[in-house]
Design an enzyme around this catalytic site. Structure first.
Site, PDB file in Angstrom:
ATOM      1  N   ARG A   1      36.448  37.349  21.146  1.00 45.49           N
ATOM      2  CA  ARG A   1      37.548  38.038  22.237  1.00 45.49           C
ATOM      3  C   ARG A   1      38.198  38.690  21.710  1.00 45.49           C
ATOM      4  O   ARG A   1      38.658  40.036  21.855  1.00 45.49           O
ATOM      5  CB  ARG A   1      37.926  36.769  23.247  1.00 45.49           C
ATOM      6  CG  ARG A   1      38.165  37.576  24.365  1.00 45.49           C
ATOM      7  CD  ARG A   1      38.522  36.458  25.797  1.00 45.49           C
ATOM      8  NE  ARG A   1      39.430  37.619  26.949  1.00 45.49           N
ATOM      9  CZ  ARG A   1      39.852  36.926  27.891  1.00 45.49           C
ATOM     10  NH1 ARG A   1      39.126  35.516  28.113  1.00 45.49           N
ATOM     11  NH2 ARG A   1      40.784  37.474  29.182  1.00 45.49           N
TER      12      ARG A   1
ATOM     13  N   GLU B   1      39.458  33.207  23.736  1.00 52.39           N
ATOM     14  CA  GLU B   1      40.371  34.425  22.716  1.00 52.39           C
ATOM     15  C   GLU B   1      40.148  33.344  21.401  1.00 52.39           C
ATOM     16  O   GLU B   1      41.513  33.905  21.057  1.00 52.39           O
ATOM     17  CB  GLU B   1      41.780  35.401  22.513  1.00 52.39           C
ATOM     18  CG  GLU B   1      40.993  36.578  21.715  1.00 52.39           C
ATOM     19  CD  GLU B   1      42.483  37.684  22.470  1.00 52.39           C
ATOM     20  OE1 GLU B   1      43.325  37.943  21.671  1.00 52.39           O
ATOM     21  OE2 GLU B   1      42.654  37.668  23.540  1.00 52.39           O
TER      22      GLU B   1
ATOM     23  N   ASN C   1      40.894  43.771  21.077  1.00 54.81           N
ATOM     24  CA  ASN C   1      42.007  44.266  21.649  1.00 54.81           C
ATOM     25  C   ASN C   1      41.841  45.144  20.096  1.00 54.81           C
ATOM     26  O   ASN C   1      42.628  46.141  20.190  1.00 54.81           O
ATOM     27  CB  ASN C   1      43.039  43.198  20.026  1.00 54.81           C
ATOM     28  CG  ASN C   1      43.009  41.909  21.225  1.00 54.81           C
ATOM     29  OD1 ASN C   1      43.352  41.888  22.489  1.00 54.81           O
ATOM     30  ND2 ASN C   1      42.837  40.955  20.688  1.00 54.81           N
TER      31      ASN C   1
ATOM     32  N   ARG D   1      52.974  25.880  40.884  1.00 53.00           N
ATOM     33  CA  ARG D   1      52.209  25.301  40.286  1.00 53.00           C
ATOM     34  C   ARG D   1      50.417  25.880  40.103  1.00 53.00           C
ATOM     35  O   ARG D   1      49.329  25.582  39.404  1.00 53.00           O
ATOM     36  CB  ARG D   1      51.906  24.184  39.696  1.00 53.00           C
ATOM     37  CG  ARG D   1      53.167  23.136  39.745  1.00 53.00           C
ATOM     38  CD  ARG D   1      52.891  21.491  38.823  1.00 53.00           C
ATOM     39  NE  ARG D   1      54.492  21.007  38.665  1.00 53.00           N
ATOM     40  CZ  ARG D   1      55.154  21.147  39.166  1.00 53.00           C
ATOM     41  NH1 ARG D   1      55.206  20.500  40.502  1.00 53.00           N
ATOM     42  NH2 ARG D   1      56.154  20.342  38.212  1.00 53.00           N
TER      43      ARG D   1
ATOM     44  N   GLU E   1      39.244  52.903  27.272  1.00 51.26           N
ATOM     45  CA  GLU E   1      38.796  51.517  27.384  1.00 51.26           C
ATOM     46  C   GLU E   1      37.576  50.963  27.778  1.00 51.26           C
ATOM     47  O   GLU E   1      36.379  50.279  27.299  1.00 51.26           O
ATOM     48  CB  GLU E   1      39.412  50.638  28.551  1.00 51.26           C
ATOM     49  CG  GLU E   1      40.720  49.795  28.631  1.00 51.26           C
ATOM     50  CD  GLU E   1      41.122  48.950  27.886  1.00 51.26           C
ATOM     51  OE1 GLU E   1      39.913  48.889  27.390  1.00 51.26           O
ATOM     52  OE2 GLU E   1      42.494  48.959  27.545  1.00 51.26           O
TER      53      GLU E   1
ATOM     54  N   LYS F   1      43.152  36.402  31.806  1.00 51.25           N
ATOM     55  CA  LYS F   1      44.878  37.103  31.117  1.00 51.25           C
ATOM     56  C   LYS F   1      46.007  37.672  32.724  1.00 51.25           C
ATOM     57  O   LYS F   1      45.689  38.735  33.049  1.00 51.25           O
ATOM     58  CB  LYS F   1      44.273  38.229  30.312  1.00 51.25           C
ATOM     59  CG  LYS F   1      43.950  37.704  29.361  1.00 51.25           C
ATOM     60  CD  LYS F   1      43.894  38.689  27.966  1.00 51.25           C
ATOM     61  CE  LYS F   1      43.518  37.830  26.895  1.00 51.25           C
ATOM     62  NZ  LYS F   1      43.501  39.295  25.514  1.00 51.25           N
TER      63      LYS F   1
ATOM     64  N   HIS G   1      49.055  49.143  21.929  1.00 45.65           N
ATOM     65  CA  HIS G   1      50.694  48.584  23.257  1.00 45.65           C
ATOM     66  C   HIS G   1      51.970  49.362  22.286  1.00 45.65           C
ATOM     67  O   HIS G   1      52.685  49.534  23.307  1.00 45.65           O
ATOM     68  CB  HIS G   1      50.773  46.809  22.729  1.00 45.65           C
ATOM     69  CG  HIS G   1      49.060  46.197  23.825  1.00 45.65           C
ATOM     70  ND1 HIS G   1      48.956  45.237  23.372  1.00 45.65           N
ATOM     71  CD2 HIS G   1      48.887  47.367  24.520  1.00 45.65           C
ATOM     72  CE1 HIS G   1      48.381  45.758  24.838  1.00 45.65           C
ATOM     73  NE2 HIS G   1      48.389  45.940  25.129  1.00 45.65           N
TER      74      HIS G   1
ATOM     75  N   HIS H   1      48.325  53.700  29.198  1.00 43.47           N
ATOM     76  CA  HIS H   1      47.646  52.681  28.731  1.00 43.47           C
ATOM     77  C   HIS H   1      46.531  53.183  27.923  1.00 43.47           C
ATOM     78  O   HIS H   1      46.347  52.840  26.675  1.00 43.47           O
ATOM     79  CB  HIS H   1      47.871  51.221  29.554  1.00 43.47           C
ATOM     80  CG  HIS H   1      46.937  50.504  28.392  1.00 43.47           C
ATOM     81  ND1 HIS H   1      47.056  49.623  27.436  1.00 43.47           N
ATOM     82  CD2 HIS H   1      45.336  49.696  28.847  1.00 43.47           C
ATOM     83  CE1 HIS H   1      46.692  48.908  27.326  1.00 43.47           C
ATOM     84  NE2 HIS H   1      45.469  48.941  27.940  1.00 43.47           N
TER      85      HIS H   1
ATOM     86  N   HIS I   1      44.536  47.940  20.382  1.00 48.10           N
ATOM     87  CA  HIS I   1      45.379  47.630  21.488  1.00 48.10           C
ATOM     88  C   HIS I   1      46.780  47.601  20.079  1.00 48.10           C
ATOM     89  O   HIS I   1      47.305  47.452  20.822  1.00 48.10           O
ATOM     90  CB  HIS I   1      45.030  46.836  21.931  1.00 48.10           C
ATOM     91  CG  HIS I   1      44.272  47.179  23.417  1.00 48.10           C
ATOM     92  ND1 HIS I   1      43.210  47.765  22.832  1.00 48.10           N
ATOM     93  CD2 HIS I   1      44.583  46.753  24.635  1.00 48.10           C
ATOM     94  CE1 HIS I   1      42.865  47.769  24.602  1.00 48.10           C
ATOM     95  NE2 HIS I   1      43.500  47.320  25.016  1.00 48.10           N
TER      96      HIS I   1
ATOM     97  N   LYS J   1      32.220  43.627  28.568  1.00 51.74           N
ATOM     98  CA  LYS J   1      33.908  42.592  28.692  1.00 51.74           C
ATOM     99  C   LYS J   1      32.943  41.092  29.164  1.00 51.74           C
ATOM    100  O   LYS J   1      33.354  39.764  28.703  1.00 51.74           O
ATOM    101  CB  LYS J   1      34.887  42.786  29.239  1.00 51.74           C
ATOM    102  CG  LYS J   1      36.134  42.066  29.830  1.00 51.74           C
ATOM    103  CD  LYS J   1      36.660  42.427  29.438  1.00 51.74           C
ATOM    104  CE  LYS J   1      37.986  42.507  29.586  1.00 51.74           C
ATOM    105  NZ  LYS J   1      39.784  42.159  29.823  1.00 51.74           N
TER     106      LYS J   1
END
Length: 520
Positions: A406, A402, A410, A290, A354, A312, A417, A429, A413, A392
């Site tokens: 935030r 997000e 993206n 956990r 990026e 993330k 993606h 990427h 992306h 960032k």
């Protein structure tokens, strides 16, 4: 500054009135570090004011006390230190301070310095009398001295802005908003100091170092030595390299390795590598027992400027990227730019996508830096990393989970993606994000969201970095559109885009019929 140094004391220096104390306090508050003002410490320990010390013992007596107190303060490990305007004239003082951490020299016009000091110079013995004349004389004597410090800050700005600039220059942040805060450090040779950094933050073993087979073979032995030097037991777990291995099978294998290493709730997982390693190791740490502590040690440009920061974590499904995951921030992010020296050029170029994205979102100066082209940029990757991380951190602190701004991260992306997935991850990427940024900028122009010509401007910069800007011929465009419809950024059954408006501004939550992109 020593490359393996684990001590981190940031010193603020400059002429009288340049704001060392006010900037230092603001910076220490941002970094959650202790703050010391050298002159205040001298007065508190001597129980005399500085004018009284000068009156009784002269400048030489004051400098002796200054030297003694400075050495006492520099025995601490971390903090922010405001120095008096002549503290580093002594070469031994300067050597000691510079070996303890970065020195930032604040400078401003004489009118601005006088404005900060007021009209009374009686509390500054070296400026007693005609304040302007004495200050002009002192500045003339010390101009070369102040100019000799590599890190210069413009002290004409508001204190808050100077403090933010200081963070970017030294590469240090404390990120809040997702439970327990965590430090972000950019430090040359930092991998050598990981054991010390874990110990001082109360992070314990047993440790599992998660890496891929490429990165682990280069850096893992050095990292294990640093850990074991602090008595921290550690084992390795190397996963196959490549996005195609960021899946549930890899996570299950990591859980089994954690069991074998006798990982406990108080243990630590280290993610040593690029974005794939960080995503997978962070998700495995988030879900084992956990949740156990983890530390991100990004070694790729892409991971440093983007993937390692923000908490993330996740894995891919056959239908799309990052569809399973969790917000689970690390306890520390340490980016060592020296690790970029071993990256293939193609990986460095991929990471630049990026960085360009960060420039579009929040730093036009970074965008202009990227516009110089690859050959001019290659020797300045350290500045690229510092500026992109600053963007960032600013975004995620404003919107950790997000829910709003935030989502600007993206940019590029949504399409990127999908292109990456449909290519079978043959496209890196960053290459896919570059394609996505240009296509989404053209979409923004058609929707009259972006200023005309923005897409061409972004395209020119990306081309100058050797990045692709169009979907490769032969890639199934219908499959790309289908992949976009499964994107995790969907809301109420539709895809939401982050689209650029101009350099420094991105609009989020734009609901678009993706078939509007079919001609691109």
């Amino acid at each position: 500054m020593e490359t393996t140094r684990s001590q981190f004391i940031i010193s603020l220096y400059g002429p009288p009135g340049s704001g060392q104390s006010s900037v230092g306090r603001a910076l220490a508050a941002k970094l959650r570090l202790p703050f010391w003002d050298l002159d205040e410490e001298i007065q508190a320990r001597s129980k005399l004011t500085i004018p009284e010390i000068f009156s009784r013992q002269g400048e030489n007596g004051f400098r002796r006390r200054e030297r003694t107190v400075l050495r006492q303060l520099l025995k601490y490990r971390d903090g922010v230190l405001a120095l008096g305007g002549g503290a580093l004239l002594d070469p031994s003082n300067r050597t000691l301070v510079e070996s303890s951490g970065p020195v930032l020299c604040l400078q401003a016009s004489i009118d601005r310095l006088l404005e900060r000091m007021g009209t009374d110079g009686t509390d500054r013995p070296l400026l007693a009398g005609d304040l302007r004349l004495r200050l002009e004389s002192l500045l003339a004597q010390r101009a070369g001295h102040y100019d000799s410090f590599p890190m210069q800050l413009d002290a004409e700005q508001p204190v808050e802005r100077i403090a933010r600039e200081a963070q970017m220059r030294v590469g240090a942040y404390h990120v809040e908003g997702m439970g327990q805060g965590y430090d972000v450090r950019i430090q040359e040779g930092g991998l050598e100091a990981v054991g010390e950094m874990l110990a001082t933050r109360g992070l314990k073993g047993p440790v599992v170092v998660v890496s891929d087979q490429n990165v682990g073979s280069i850096y893992s032995r050095r990292l294990l030595a640093s850990l074991r030097s602090r008595g921290i037991p550690a084992e390795e777990a190397f996963i196959p390299a490549g996005e195609q291995h960021k899946n549930m099978q890899t996570i299950t294998w990591l859980w089994e390795r954690f069991l074998g290493a006798k990982i406990e709730r108080s243990s630590t997982v280290l993610a040593l590598g690029g974005g794939v390693v960080g995503d997978a190791a962070g998700f495995a740490a988030a879900t084992f027992l956990r949740g156990v502590s983890w530390v991100s040690l990004p070694t790729s440009l892409l991971a440093m400027v983007d993937a390692s920061i923000g908490g993330k974590t996740g894995i891919d499904l056959p239908q799309g990227k990052n569809l399973v995951g969790a917000f689970y921030p690390p306890r520390l992010v340490l980016a060592d730019p020296q690790s970029l020296d071993t990256l293939p050029e193609a990986e460095l170029r991929s990471g630049m996508a990026e960085a360009v994205k960060a420039g579009v979102i929040g730093d036009p100066e970074l965008f202009d830096l990227c516009a110089r082209g690859w050959e001019a940029l290659r020797p300045n990757l350290g500045e690229v990393v510092r500026r992109a991380i600053a963007v960032k951190v600013s975004v995620i602190e404003e919107d950790p989970y997000e829910m709003g701004r935030r989502a600007a991260l993206n940019l590029g992306h949504t399409l990127g993606h999908a292109v990456e997935l449909v290519s079978g991850f043959q496209l890196r990427h960053g290459e896919a994000v570059a394609i996505g940024m240009v296509a989404e900028a053209r979409l923004a122009e058609r929707l009259e969201i972006a200023k005309p010509g923005l897409a061409d401007e972004i395209e020119r910069v990306l081309k100058g970095l050797g990045l692709p800007v169009e979907i490769p011929t032969g890639l199934d465009r219908q499959a790309v559109l289908s992949a976009m419809q499964i994107d995790k950024k969907r809301l109420d059954g539709s895809v939401r885009f982050a689209l650029p408006v101009r350099l420094g501004e991105v609009r989020v939550g734009i609901n678009v019929d993706i078939h509007q992109m079919e001609d691109k």
